[in-house]
Design an enzyme around this catalytic site. Structure first.
Site, PDB file in Angstrom:
ATOM      1  N   ASP A 266      -2.391   5.792  -3.095  1.00 23.08           N
ATOM      2  CA  ASP A 266      -2.767   6.715  -2.020  1.00 23.08           C
ATOM      3  C   ASP A 266      -1.591   7.585  -1.602  1.00 23.08           C
ATOM      4  O   ASP A 266      -1.761   8.530  -0.837  1.00 23.08           O
ATOM      5  CB  ASP A 266      -3.271   5.930  -0.804  1.00 23.08           C
ATOM      6  CG  ASP A 266      -4.755   5.647  -0.895  1.00 23.08           C
ATOM      7  OD1 ASP A 266      -5.420   6.219  -1.787  1.00 23.08           O
ATOM      8  OD2 ASP A 266      -5.257   4.853  -0.081  1.00 23.08           O
TER       9      ASP A 266
ATOM     10  N   ASP B 206     -14.029   2.420  -5.360  1.00 23.52           N
ATOM     11  CA  ASP B 206     -12.956   2.051  -4.437  1.00 23.52           C
ATOM     12  C   ASP B 206     -13.130   0.607  -3.962  1.00 23.52           C
ATOM     13  O   ASP B 206     -14.196  -0.005  -4.118  1.00 23.52           O
ATOM     14  CB  ASP B 206     -12.996   3.023  -3.246  1.00 23.52           C
ATOM     15  CG  ASP B 206     -11.651   3.200  -2.565  1.00 23.52           C
ATOM     16  OD1 ASP B 206     -10.735   2.410  -2.832  1.00 23.52           O
ATOM     17  OD2 ASP B 206     -11.537   4.127  -1.739  1.00 23.52           O
TER      18      ASP B 206
ATOM     19  N   TRP C 282       0.856  -1.184   0.000  1.00 20.17           N
ATOM     20  CA  TRP C 282       0.000   0.000   0.000  1.00 20.17           C
ATOM     21  C   TRP C 282       0.905   1.250   0.000  1.00 20.17           C
ATOM     22  O   TRP C 282       1.905   1.309   0.714  1.00 20.17           O
ATOM     23  CB  TRP C 282      -0.904   0.006   1.234  1.00 20.17           C
ATOM     24  CG  TRP C 282      -1.677   1.294   1.339  1.00 20.17           C
ATOM     25  CD1 TRP C 282      -2.793   1.630   0.630  1.00 20.17           C
ATOM     26  CD2 TRP C 282      -1.350   2.423   2.154  1.00 20.17           C
ATOM     27  NE1 TRP C 282      -3.184   2.907   0.956  1.00 20.17           N
ATOM     28  CE2 TRP C 282      -2.314   3.420   1.891  1.00 20.17           C
ATOM     29  CE3 TRP C 282      -0.323   2.690   3.058  1.00 20.17           C
ATOM     30  CZ2 TRP C 282      -2.297   4.662   2.522  1.00 20.17           C
ATOM     31  CZ3 TRP C 282      -0.305   3.934   3.688  1.00 20.17           C
ATOM     32  CH2 TRP C 282      -1.296   4.903   3.421  1.00 20.17           C
TER      33      TRP C 282
ATOM     34  N   LYS D 168     -15.909   7.317  -8.557  1.00 20.95           N
ATOM     35  CA  LYS D 168     -14.655   6.702  -8.087  1.00 20.95           C
ATOM     36  C   LYS D 168     -15.046   5.397  -7.412  1.00 20.95           C
ATOM     37  O   LYS D 168     -15.740   5.393  -6.392  1.00 20.95           O
ATOM     38  CB  LYS D 168     -13.947   7.645  -7.110  1.00 20.95           C
ATOM     39  CG  LYS D 168     -12.639   7.072  -6.557  1.00 20.95           C
ATOM     40  CD  LYS D 168     -11.933   8.142  -5.721  1.00 20.95           C
ATOM     41  CE  LYS D 168     -10.727   7.583  -4.989  1.00 20.95           C
ATOM     42  NZ  LYS D 168     -10.145   8.576  -4.069  1.00 20.95           N
TER      43      LYS D 168
HETATM   44  C1  DGJ Z   1      -8.910   4.764  -0.283  1.00 22.85           C
HETATM   45  C2  DGJ Z   1      -8.681   5.606  -1.502  1.00 22.85           C
HETATM   46  O1  DGJ Z   1      -7.525   5.216  -2.147  1.00 22.85           O
HETATM   47  C3  DGJ Z   1      -8.650   7.070  -1.095  1.00 22.85           C
HETATM   48  O2  DGJ Z   1      -8.350   7.866  -2.197  1.00 22.85           O
HETATM   49  C4  DGJ Z   1      -9.971   7.435  -0.499  1.00 22.85           C
HETATM   50  O3  DGJ Z   1     -10.970   7.329  -1.478  1.00 22.85           O
HETATM   51  C5  DGJ Z   1     -10.279   6.533   0.680  1.00 22.85           C
HETATM   52  N1  DGJ Z   1     -10.164   5.154   0.329  1.00 22.85           N
HETATM   53  C6  DGJ Z   1     -11.652   6.788   1.213  1.00 22.85           C
HETATM   54  O4  DGJ Z   1     -12.002   5.914   2.195  1.00 22.85           O
END
Ligand code: DGJ
Length: 745
Positions: free
Chosen positions: A564, A494, A215, A492
């Site tokens: 991230d 996720d 990550w 988006k």
């Molecule tokens: C993980 C994503 O990669 C972030 O950009 C964001 O959207 C968070 N989750 C939100 O919980």
């Protein structure tokens, strides 16, 4: 001349030649009926005499197949280069396919039965895949193989077939392979593994390149010489994952960015995968890639088939850069699909790092107002707008607007955003459920779980069982309702945890080994429905950053949040590694605040911007808190993103300096006409008493003159830029960047 040539060899045994732009993939039927590899590399003319070139002879302790007519011949099973190697029939190397038969025995001996060539490329039902828009773009060869086992007297027949599919695209050096295993017998069988492709190389020295990570540290490049034994890159996480990427390349040891032979393997799949290389006792390398057999078992009743996902094999004699160019062109032109494939994507502002869960409508509208003044085109409302989600402990699965934060609803907020001149986008995490949610209280069995065992949580959440159609439909109904009612132009998507306790309440015991793959098929079915009902929706994939940034998801989501980690310096390695396979137009990249939230580093706004301009550009910070200087810089960056985004879509990427090997990172994008380019250089750490050499460019027209229209002023001849380079004298400080937008004079 056709792309696939079938030559009849001795005893009418066929040889197959798949012709790429500057490459050939060749294989044929061995005298013993086995399908054997001949060549994958530079151009090779079709020739029946190559039937003499299958491996022959024997080695001590080497098993040998001695077959009776119509297939005579002896086959050295441990030496032959196999197209689809099988288990438990004399080839001791890594098998591509294995089956458990109804009599409890394992293994297959696959013998050639027939073939056919079709124009174009047939779809893979339920799976993402590369495609053609007209039948003359490609040709596909299908090979039928059958397990030649004889029936035991008085027993129902046991018969398994494998269908190998090879597509070769006109003008590309790409072969797309997949495999289907079918039960043609009278009793059920269980497929224990079914790789998408396996390729045996002649003995030679090779380097293996993989893209491992974690990550916030996705897809770092690792390269090492291959030694004897097994080398693998695999995910058991239920997702392609941050940790192990479904890609690897084999390089001749002297190959670099611009020179040398490179073979790439890229799986179009988002679940558990396993790829790698076995270097044998005779220094042959067997490379394989497909669904991870660990935990996988797929039951086939008589007449049923299992379709493995496809793997994209790419070849270049022009180094890693040449290989990337093959993947970039194919993936942006014939993997990504839908209305947004060819459209320039909007410059966006995302509120996640600006507010996290702490926002209301007025705060969002204020950010949108500043964004509008800067020329930003899309406002994305991230996590926290639904249920009672003020932190990450709750509400996944309850896709209903939180009226405490947004009393007038999403429709009203969307219209306020639109009034500022921006489109409106929204975050979802459809495959997840919080234990604290109305959905969980109503359907505690809808998540993946094993009865009687604790349910493992990650980020306080569980995974919905997308192998169940009613679960996919239940979530889809909620998501679609929001998208129908609010003016949402972007989503988006996720996905913030991996799969544990992989089991489904809806499947019988003998089918529990199918859950991981069925779950991914459910994810694809969800994506397919979304694309069908909302064809104009721009979807950006995300999985805690780039945890599911793979060709499978890119088929449905034309761009993916790369990581991230938004720190400009950390992003250099992440974006460099990502660009080995994926075109820059798929790579979400944002300017965030300093000190950076992941690594606490402070870098100049210009550097953060220049690094983000390498991908689909956006911002992810509270614009209302910027001072006048940063606002002016941000406005200029947004303008640059618009002025150069056509290069992102159509340009060729050249990696000029590797962030893994020094303090300097550089890349450039050149238009297909070579009349325009952007060049970006970032200095991570300055050194005293050190002069940076000029940066030699690639891909330009040596006979043209180029003027910098944005960035350090100057005008140069193309040949000077190619042979001598751009001066880097202005690059002096830690974390400093330079970016030139060059146009032909
Ligand atoms: C993980 C994503 O990669 C972030 O950009 C964001 O959207 C968070 N989750 C939100 O919980």
């Amino acid at each position: 001349m056709s792309l696939i040539t079938v030559v009849s060899g001795p005893e009418n045994r066929p040889l197959f030649f798949l012709r790429g732009a500057a490459s050939t993939y060749a294989f044929g039927v061995h005298p013993a009926g086995l399908l054997c590899h001949l060549h994958w590399g530079g151009p090779l003319a079709p020739d029946a005499a190559l039937a003499e070139r299958y491996e022959s002879g024997g080695i001590p302790f080497g098993p040998e197949l001695v077959r009776i007519p119509p297939f005579g011949g002896r086959a050295p099973l441990d030496l032959l280069r196999m197209e689809y190697p099988t288990a438990n029939t004399g080839d001791f190397r890594e098998p591509a396919v294995d089956v458990l038969h109804a009599d409890g025995t394992r293994g297959l001996r696959l013998i050639y039965v027939g073939h056919r060539v079709v124009a174009g490329k047939p779809a893979l039902p339920g799976l993402p895949a590369t495609y053609v828009e007209s039948a003359d773009e490609a040709e596909t060869l299908e090979i039928e193989l059958r397990d030649a086992r004889e029936d035991a007297p008085g027993e129902p027949a046991l018969c398994v077939e494998a269908t190998l599919r090879y597509t070769v695209f006109a003008g590309r050096d790409v072969v797309v392979r997949s495999a289907r295993v079918s039960n043609r017998g009278a009793r059920a069988v269980t497929v224990l593994r079914a790789a998408s492709a396996s390729v045996d190389f002649t003995p030679r020295r090779l380097d293996l390149l993989t893209l491992p990570g974690a990550w916030a540290r996705e897809r770092w490049v690792e390269r090492a010489p291959l030694r004897a034994g097994l080398h693998e890159s695999a995910s058991r996480r239920g997702a392609s994952s941050h940790q192990a990427h479904p890609f690897f390349a084999l390089l001749e040891p002297t190959a670099d960015e611009a020179r040398g032979e490179v073979h790439g393997f890229s799986l179009v799949y988002s679940g558990n995968h396993r790829g790698g290389v076995e270097v044998t006792q005779t220094s042959q390398a067997r490379a394989f890639l497909g669904i991870n057999p660990d935990g996988f078992a797929w039951r086939l009743e008589p007449g049923e088939s299992f379709q493995a996902p496809e793997v994209v094999l790419a070849y270049s004699a022009e180094g890693l850069g040449g290989l990337s160019a093959q993947y970039h062109r194919l993936y942006r032109e014939r993997l990504v699909r839908g209305a947004w494939r060819d459209r320039e994507r909007p410059v966006l502002i995302n509120n996640w790092e600006a507010t996290y869960f702490n926002f209301d409508a007025d705060k969002l509208a204020a950010i949108a107002r500043t964004a509008g003044e800067l020329g930003i085109e899309l406002f994305v409302l991230d996590d926290g707008w639904f249920g009672k989600r003020n932190d990450d402990t709750t509400s996944l699965g309850d896709w209903v607007v939180d009226r405490k934060k947004l009393p007038d609803g999403l429709g009203d907020l969307g219209r306020r955003i639109e009034a500022e001149g921006l489109r409106f986008g929204l975050w979802f995490e459809p495959e997840m459920i919080s234990a604290d949610s109305d959905l969980y209280r109503a359907h505690p069995d809808w998540c993946l779980h094993i009865p009687g065992r604790d349910r493992t949580e990650v980020r306080q959440q569980l995974v919905l069982d997308f192998s169940r159609r009613e679960v996919v439909e239940g979530v889809y109904a909620q998501v679609a309702k929001i998208l129908r009612e609010a003016p949402v132009g972007y989503v988006k998507w996720d996905m913030n945890r991996h799969l544990t306790e992989v089991a489904s309440a809806s499947l019988p015991p003998e089918r529990q080994g199918e859950v991981s793959h069925r779950h991914i098929l459910g994810v694809y079915a969800f994506a397919e429905r979304l694309a069908g009902e909302f064809p104009d929706l721009l979807i950006e994939g995300c999985s805690g950053g780039g945890g599911r940034y793979d060709p499978g998801m890119l088929h449905y989501t034309p761009q993916f949040w790369c990581s991230d980690n938004t720190d400009a310096i950390a992003r250099l390695r992440i974006q460099h590694g990502t660009s080995i396979v994926y075109p820059p137009c798929t790579m979400g990249a944002h300017v965030s605040a300093v000190p950076n939230h992941q690594v606490h580093r402070s870098t100049p706004m210009r550097t953060r911007g220049d690094v983000a301009l390498a991908g689909q550009f956006g911002f992810e910070l509270d614009l209302t808190k910027l001072d006048a200087a940063d606002l002016a810089e941000a406005k200029d960056l947004a303008a640059q993103a618009k002025a150069t985004r056509h290069l992102l879509r159509h340009g060729d990427l050249h990696r000029l300096q590797d962030p893994h090997t020094g303090n300097l990172t550089a890349w450039m994008l050149v238009s297909p006409e070579r009349d325009e380019a952007v060049v970006t250089v970032v200095l991570s750490l300055a050194e005293p008493n050190w002069r940076l050499p000029a940066l030699r460019l690639r891909g330009l027209d040596p006979g043209a003159r180029y003027r910098c229209v944005h960035g350090p002023a100057g005008e140069w001849r193309g040949d000077v830029l190619l042979c001598i380079g751009l001066p880097l004298d202005e690059l002096k400080q830690d974390f400093q960047s330079l970016r030139w937008h060059l146009k032909r004079v």
